[in-house]
Design an enzyme around this catalytic site. Structure first.
Site, PDB file in Angstrom:
ATOM      1  N   CYS A 144      74.217-107.035  68.062  1.00 32.87           N
ATOM      2  CA  CYS A 144      75.076-108.216  67.898  1.00 32.87           C
ATOM      3  C   CYS A 144      76.175-108.339  68.950  1.00 32.87           C
ATOM      4  O   CYS A 144      76.732-109.426  69.118  1.00 32.87           O
ATOM      5  CB  CYS A 144      75.703-108.215  66.507  1.00 32.87           C
ATOM      6  SG  CYS A 144      74.517-108.605  65.198  1.00 32.87           S
ATOM      7  N   PRO A 269      68.556-102.127  74.244  1.00 36.04           N
ATOM      8  CA  PRO A 269      69.089-102.488  75.569  1.00 36.04           C
ATOM      9  C   PRO A 269      70.291-101.685  76.060  1.00 36.04           C
ATOM     10  O   PRO A 269      70.725-101.889  77.191  1.00 36.04           O
ATOM     11  CB  PRO A 269      69.458-103.966  75.401  1.00 36.04           C
ATOM     12  CG  PRO A 269      69.762-104.127  73.944  1.00 36.04           C
ATOM     13  CD  PRO A 269      68.848-103.170  73.232  1.00 36.04           C
ATOM     14  N   TYR A 270      70.858-100.802  75.242  1.00 38.98           N
ATOM     15  CA  TYR A 270      72.048-100.054  75.657  1.00 38.98           C
ATOM     16  C   TYR A 270      71.816 -98.550  75.516  1.00 38.98           C
ATOM     17  O   TYR A 270      70.850 -98.113  74.883  1.00 38.98           O
ATOM     18  CB  TYR A 270      73.261-100.467  74.824  1.00 38.98           C
ATOM     19  CG  TYR A 270      73.696-101.893  75.066  1.00 38.98           C
ATOM     20  CD1 TYR A 270      74.356-102.253  76.242  1.00 38.98           C
ATOM     21  CD2 TYR A 270      73.429-102.894  74.133  1.00 38.98           C
ATOM     22  CE1 TYR A 270      74.738-103.567  76.472  1.00 38.98           C
ATOM     23  CE2 TYR A 270      73.809-104.210  74.355  1.00 38.98           C
ATOM     24  CZ  TYR A 270      74.465-104.540  75.529  1.00 38.98           C
ATOM     25  OH  TYR A 270      74.838-105.835  75.764  1.00 38.98           O
ATOM     26  N   GLY A 272      73.928 -96.668  73.895  1.00 37.72           N
ATOM     27  CA  GLY A 272      74.286 -96.458  72.499  1.00 37.72           C
ATOM     28  C   GLY A 272      75.073 -97.648  72.006  1.00 37.72           C
ATOM     29  O   GLY A 272      75.607 -98.434  72.797  1.00 37.72           O
ATOM     30  N   MET A 273      75.134 -97.812  70.704  1.00 34.80           N
ATOM     31  CA  MET A 273      75.953 -98.855  70.090  1.00 34.80           C
ATOM     32  C   MET A 273      76.621 -98.252  68.877  1.00 34.80           C
ATOM     33  O   MET A 273      75.965 -97.702  67.999  1.00 34.80           O
ATOM     34  CB  MET A 273      75.103-100.067  69.705  1.00 34.80           C
ATOM     35  CG  MET A 273      75.929-101.222  69.149  1.00 34.80           C
ATOM     36  SD  MET A 273      77.117-101.872  70.358  1.00 34.80           S
ATOM     37  CE  MET A 273      78.409-102.466  69.268  1.00 34.80           C
ATOM     38  N   GLU A 274      77.939 -98.393  68.834  1.00 37.89           N
ATOM     39  CA  GLU A 274      78.796 -97.654  67.917  1.00 37.89           C
ATOM     40  C   GLU A 274      78.816 -98.221  66.503  1.00 37.89           C
ATOM     41  O   GLU A 274      79.879 -98.372  65.893  1.00 37.89           O
ATOM     42  CB  GLU A 274      80.213 -97.603  68.488  1.00 37.89           C
ATOM     43  CG  GLU A 274      80.888 -98.954  68.707  1.00 37.89           C
ATOM     44  CD  GLU A 274      80.641 -99.609  70.051  1.00 37.89           C
ATOM     45  OE1 GLU A 274      81.390-100.526  70.408  1.00 37.89           O
ATOM     46  OE2 GLU A 274      79.682 -99.204  70.760  1.00 37.89           O
ATOM     47  N   HIS A 298      80.538 -90.374  73.471  1.00 33.75           N
ATOM     48  CA  HIS A 298      81.100 -91.704  73.735  1.00 33.75           C
ATOM     49  C   HIS A 298      81.050 -92.568  72.475  1.00 33.75           C
ATOM     50  O   HIS A 298      82.063 -93.176  72.090  1.00 33.75           O
ATOM     51  CB  HIS A 298      80.316 -92.373  74.868  1.00 33.75           C
ATOM     52  CG  HIS A 298      80.814 -93.734  75.240  1.00 33.75           C
ATOM     53  ND1 HIS A 298      81.756 -93.932  76.226  1.00 33.75           N
ATOM     54  CD2 HIS A 298      80.518 -94.964  74.748  1.00 33.75           C
ATOM     55  CE1 HIS A 298      82.013 -95.232  76.328  1.00 33.75           C
ATOM     56  NE2 HIS A 298      81.268 -95.874  75.441  1.00 33.75           N
ATOM     57  N   GLU A 299      79.883 -92.607  71.836  1.00 26.95           N
ATOM     58  CA  GLU A 299      79.755 -93.449  70.638  1.00 26.95           C
ATOM     59  C   GLU A 299      80.629 -92.930  69.503  1.00 26.95           C
ATOM     60  O   GLU A 299      81.191 -93.720  68.729  1.00 26.95           O
ATOM     61  CB  GLU A 299      78.286 -93.538  70.200  1.00 26.95           C
ATOM     62  CG  GLU A 299      77.333 -94.084  71.255  1.00 26.95           C
ATOM     63  CD  GLU A 299      77.809 -95.375  71.904  1.00 26.95           C
ATOM     64  OE1 GLU A 299      78.442 -96.194  71.211  1.00 26.95           O
ATOM     65  OE2 GLU A 299      77.563 -95.565  73.110  1.00 26.95           O
ATOM     66  N   HIS A 302      84.139 -94.105  69.849  1.00 23.65           N
ATOM     67  CA  HIS A 302      84.301 -95.490  69.391  1.00 23.65           C
ATOM     68  C   HIS A 302      84.726 -95.572  67.921  1.00 23.65           C
ATOM     69  O   HIS A 302      85.222 -96.618  67.485  1.00 23.65           O
ATOM     70  CB  HIS A 302      82.996 -96.262  69.569  1.00 23.65           C
ATOM     71  CG  HIS A 302      82.879 -96.979  70.871  1.00 23.65           C
ATOM     72  ND1 HIS A 302      83.814 -97.900  71.302  1.00 23.65           N
ATOM     73  CD2 HIS A 302      81.924 -96.930  71.847  1.00 23.65           C
ATOM     74  CE1 HIS A 302      83.430 -98.389  72.479  1.00 23.65           C
ATOM     75  NE2 HIS A 302      82.299 -97.810  72.833  1.00 23.65           N
ATOM     76  N   TYR A 408      84.923-100.019  81.452  1.00 20.37           N
ATOM     77  CA  TYR A 408      84.758 -98.597  81.179  1.00 20.37           C
ATOM     78  C   TYR A 408      85.540 -97.747  82.185  1.00 20.37           C
ATOM     79  O   TYR A 408      86.413 -96.957  81.806  1.00 20.37           O
ATOM     80  CB  TYR A 408      83.278 -98.205  81.256  1.00 20.37           C
ATOM     81  CG  TYR A 408      82.374 -98.835  80.228  1.00 20.37           C
ATOM     82  CD1 TYR A 408      81.860 -98.085  79.181  1.00 20.37           C
ATOM     83  CD2 TYR A 408      81.998-100.173  80.319  1.00 20.37           C
ATOM     84  CE1 TYR A 408      81.005 -98.645  78.240  1.00 20.37           C
ATOM     85  CE2 TYR A 408      81.150-100.744  79.388  1.00 20.37           C
ATOM     86  CZ  TYR A 408      80.654 -99.977  78.350  1.00 20.37           C
ATOM     87  OH  TYR A 408      79.814-100.545  77.425  1.00 20.37           O
TER      88      TYR A 408
END
Length: 648
Positions: A144, A269-270, A272-274, A298-299, A302, A408
């Protein structure tokens, strides 16, 4: 700070230009969201109920939608089907859903909307079972961020407003949502989740398919397709709880109860997503040597920067990502100190080594930033500014177009500079104070700066010496050289220089004999050092007229010498850079190898620059490979590459 007066918004947090909603008029006390998944039609239908406080006493609700069908609207259980209008689409923000509030409606009220997605939904990717690793069941996942929640459900689609959530979903397959599992109703194929911590719409997520779960720590599970579960468990279980404990010492206690991760199919597509309680990860991290677990750090970071304290709009994205990179590198530094002590180093020596590791990672980030700015071309003046202007001239700009390493790495370097000015010990006191001050809130850059100066009153004069206007509102690389410690990078630089010098005299067979001996030095490199080595080789392109395509003999010899370490590696960061170096030299075999590689992944970090390079050296090949693979990519990735290749 006088130089920033012209940029300060009239009110803070600054209004979000990337939403059509009137989110500032309301407090969202609770969002209740139900999904019904139809794999045959490849749509998600459902209903969303908002418990709202009308704090401005407005007579309407405006929500964001994008390619949604709206089937029913009600307020306080009374139909409003004659009191709403779905406006015509306004690119890139979608269609405003305008709902009139009846005059008799109390200040606290419930708004309920029934909806369904369409084939143009940009958040969802449906995968047929053949596109999964296990080949047993179809799969669905969503992404999203930044403004794609509006294509999944009608929403106040902005990071400027948050809400606790209650989720439910009906599907015959294992279903996960961005919260804590409350109940499974197997008879009705329905699951129930709750997210008690307020989150913005971009953190709403759903995933379902053939998904198995295993523990990787006392408060962490990893989930993925059963055929990949053992590999994922091994990759992450050594570090997961250590990451959380180190982060808690640096900031404060973990807010979200569980930190579970979902390793998604290759088209994610990434990196990671948090997503809270459902951290989404790319399978490119599963390389068999734990060398890419920094993405998990990193995630995890977040969980504080982004999820707990959130940028108020995508113009201030660096407040999410710059902070997260900073915290990620502090986490990895602390673990390096622990590892050094376990190896027998004294306290002082161990901390010195930890700092070297942090700065080595910062060197990699700096190079990524340099490369990203080079790839921006004519857009560099627009997209290399830290605080973005997405308001546009006629229509707002698409936040996806502005996505880069700038928030970043430029963001990290600004925080690193502040740390150096006030001192690391004092900055360590600021970290938890800042995150407590803005916990559950969304803020802009000026709120950050005001709090910074208020906290460091004694250092205000020194902080005022920072060239704030250059850092925040001018394009290009950071205005100062951070002079990172190159101890761990020096061997990489030295070997790259030897390879470059060999290329200049590549016709000398005696030189090749010597080069073979030198080339074996990579056997002592860590995966991160291999990345720096390859980055340095790539950076020689166009230096003093040097071009790798004029030295294909060297590239071919390197391909022979480094076949096992680079061509066959499972580390996507290394493999991508290796293919990139060879394709820069227009070695046809590697142009083809790059094209084939781009069909096995969906991570935009590799896909976009990979196609951009192929487009530069062999456009016909680039277009052919993209057209072959484009239906494998997530809609966000597909749209961005189409723009990059100018196919629209």
């Amino acid at each position: 700070m006088e130089e920033l007066k012209a940029y300060r918004p009239k009110t803070s947090p600054e209004l979000d230009p990337s939403t059509l909603s009137n989110y500032t008029c309301f407090t969202v006390k609770l969002t209740t969201l139900h999904f019904d998944i139809d794999f045959e039609k490849k749509i998600v239908s459902g209903k969303v109920k908002y418990d709202l406080l009308n704090k401005s006493e407005t007579d309407h609700v405006d929500l964001d939608t994008s390619y949604l069908d709206i089937t029913k609207v009600s307020i306080q259980n009374e139909s409003c089907d004659n009191q709403y209008k779905l406006h015509s689409r306004k690119e890139p923000l979608g269609s405003k859903l305008h709902i009139l509030i009846p005059a008799s409606t109390p200040k606290n009220f419930q708004l309920e909307i029934e909806f369904s997605t369409t084939s143009k939904c940009t958040a969802l990717q449906f995968l047929d079972k053949e596109a999964t690793d296990g080949k047993n069941h179809p799969y669905l996942f969503c992404q999203c961020q930044a403004i794609h929640a509006r294509s999944l459900f009608p929403s106040f689609d902005t990071p400027g407003i948050k809400s606790p959530y209650k989720f439910s979903a009906k599907s015959p397959l294992k279903t996960l949502l961005s919260g804590l599992l409350i109940k499974e109703d197997n008879e009705n194929n329905t699951v129930y989740f709750e997210q008690p911590v307020p989150i913005p719409s971009y953190l709403v997520s759903i995933a379902l398919g053939d998904i198995a779960r295993t523990s990787i720590g006392p408060r962490s599970d990893v989930m993925t397709e059963p055929v990949n579960l053992a590999k994922c468990k091994w990759e992450f279980e050594r570090d997961m709880e250590n990451f959380i404990q180190v982060a808690e010492k640096l900031i404060f206690e973990y807010e979200w109860q569980k930190f579970d991760s979902l390793v998604l199919p290759a088209s994610f597509p990434y990196g990671g997503m948090e997503i809270p309680n459902l951290c989404q990860l790319t399978p490119t991290l599963i390389c068999g040597d734990r060398s890419l677990v920094n993405v998990v750090a990193h995630e995890l970071a977040h969980s504080w920067s982004g999820n707990l304290v959130t940028n108020c709009s995508w113009e201030h994205f660096w407040l999410n990502e710059g902070w997260t990179v900073y915290l990620e590198r502090r986490i990895l530094e602390a673990l390096a100190v622990i590892e050094a002590k376990q190896q027998g180093k004294g306290d002082k020596e161990a901390h010195y080594y930890g700092e070297q590791v942090r700065q080595f990672n910062a060197i990699i980030g700096w190079t990524d930033l340099e490369n990203d700015l080079k790839s921006m071309g004519d857009n560099v003046d627009k997209y290399s500014i830290l605080v973005q202007d997405l308001k546009g001239k006629k229509n707002p700009d698409d936040p996806d177009d502005a996505f880069s390493t700038v928030p970043y790495e430029k963001g990290f370097n600004l925080l690193y500079l502040i740390e150096k000015i006030v001192g690391k010990e004092k900055f360590d006191l600021f970290i938890p104070a800042y995150f407590r001050e803005f916990r559950f809130k969304s803020l802009d850059t000026f709120q950050f700066i005001d709090y910074l100066f208020d906290f460091f009153k004694e250092d205000a004069v020194k902080l005022d010496q920072i060239e704030w206007k250059k850092w925040l509102y001018e394009p290009g690389m950071p205005p100062i050289d951070p002079k990172f410690d190159t101890t761990l990078a020096q061997a990489c630089y030295d070997l790259a220089k030897k390879c470059y010098q060999y290329a200049l005299s590549e016709d000398d067979e005696n030189e090749f004999t010597q080069f073979k001996l030198v080339a074996n030095e990579i056997n002592d490199f860590s995966p991160s050092q291999n990345i720096v080595f390859l980055d340095t080789l790539i950076a020689y392109e166009k230096v003093a007229g040097f071009s790798w395509k004029q030295h294909k003999k060297t590239l071919n010899r390197m391909a022979t010498l480094y076949h096992d370490q680079y061509t066959e590696t499972l580390n996507a960061e290394i493999k991508f850079r290796w293919f990139y170096l060879q394709a820069t030299g227009e070695v046809l075999d590697f142009e083809v190898a790059m094209g084939e590689f781009l069909g096995t992944i969906g991570r935009m970090k590799f896909v976009r620059p990979g196609y951009a390079l192929l487009n530069k050296v062999n456009r016909e090949l680039a277009v052919r490979y993209f057209q072959r693979f484009e239906n494998r990519y997530h809609p966000i990735c597909k749209a961005m590459v189409r723009k990059d290749l100018q196919l629209d």
